[in-house]
Write a protein that holds these residues in place. Structure first.
Motif, short mmCIF file in Angstrom:
data_model
loop_
_atom_site.label_atom_id
_atom_site.label_comp_id
_atom_site.label_asym_id
_atom_site.label_seq_id
_atom_site.Cartn_x
_atom_site.Cartn_y
_atom_site.Cartn_z
N LEU A 40 0.83 -1.21 0.00
CA LEU A 40 0.00 0.00 0.00
C LEU A 40 0.86 1.26 0.00
O LEU A 40 0.56 2.22 -0.71
CB LEU A 40 -0.95 -0.01 1.20
N LEU A 41 1.91 1.26 0.78
CA LEU A 41 2.81 2.42 0.81
C LEU A 41 3.46 2.65 -0.54
O LEU A 41 3.57 3.78 -1.01
CB LEU A 41 3.87 2.24 1.90
N ASN A 42 3.86 1.58 -1.20
CA ASN A 42 4.51 1.71 -2.50
C ASN A 42 3.54 2.10 -3.61
O ASN A 42 3.89 2.86 -4.51
CB ASN A 42 5.24 0.42 -2.86
N VAL A 61 -3.14 6.52 8.62
CA VAL A 61 -4.33 6.33 7.78
C VAL A 61 -3.84 6.01 6.37
O VAL A 61 -2.83 6.55 5.92
CB VAL A 61 -5.25 7.58 7.80
N VAL A 62 -4.56 5.11 5.71
CA VAL A 62 -4.24 4.80 4.32
C VAL A 62 -5.55 4.69 3.56
O VAL A 62 -6.55 4.23 4.08
CB VAL A 62 -3.42 3.49 4.21
N ALA A 63 -5.52 5.18 2.34
CA ALA A 63 -6.71 5.16 1.49
C ALA A 63 -6.33 4.70 0.09
O ALA A 63 -5.18 4.84 -0.33
CB ALA A 63 -7.33 6.56 1.41
N VAL A 64 -7.30 4.16 -0.60
CA VAL A 64 -7.13 3.71 -1.98
C VAL A 64 -8.28 4.29 -2.77
O VAL A 64 -9.43 4.27 -2.32
CB VAL A 64 -7.14 2.16 -2.06
N ILE A 65 -7.98 4.82 -3.94
CA ILE A 65 -9.02 5.35 -4.81
C ILE A 65 -9.35 4.29 -5.86
O ILE A 65 -8.46 3.84 -6.59
CB ILE A 65 -8.58 6.67 -5.47
N ASP A 66 -10.60 3.92 -5.90
CA ASP A 66 -11.07 2.92 -6.85
C ASP A 66 -11.67 3.66 -8.05
O ASP A 66 -12.82 4.11 -8.00
CB ASP A 66 -12.11 2.02 -6.19
#
Length: 70
Positions: A40-42, A61-66
């Motif tokens: 996720l960081l990469n 916090v970590v987020a992903v855009i779909d």
């Protein structure tokens, strides 16, 4: 020079992962592995943030855009 410290929010770095894994393990019944967090960081460095207090990482916090989601 002041000896006070405060809260800082910044992008996560590889050096933060050990502490992030520790927080993850204490926070969730089924925590993400270091492999998942590293991936996720990469993949999403702009959406992976840490919160520091007095120089110590105390949260993240970590987020992903779909882009395929409607």
């Amino acid at each position: 020079m002041s000896s006070t410290c405060g809260v800082v929010v910044r992008r996560a770095k590889n050096e933060d992962l050990r502490r992030i894994v520790e927080i993850e393990g204490r926070s969730f019944k089924y925590p993400y592995s270091i492999l998942v967090l590293t991936t996720l960081l990469n993949l999403y460095p702009e959406y992976f943030l840490v919160c520091e207090y007095c120089g110590e990482v105390i949260g993240y916090v970590v987020a992903v855009i779909d882009k395929d989601s409607s």
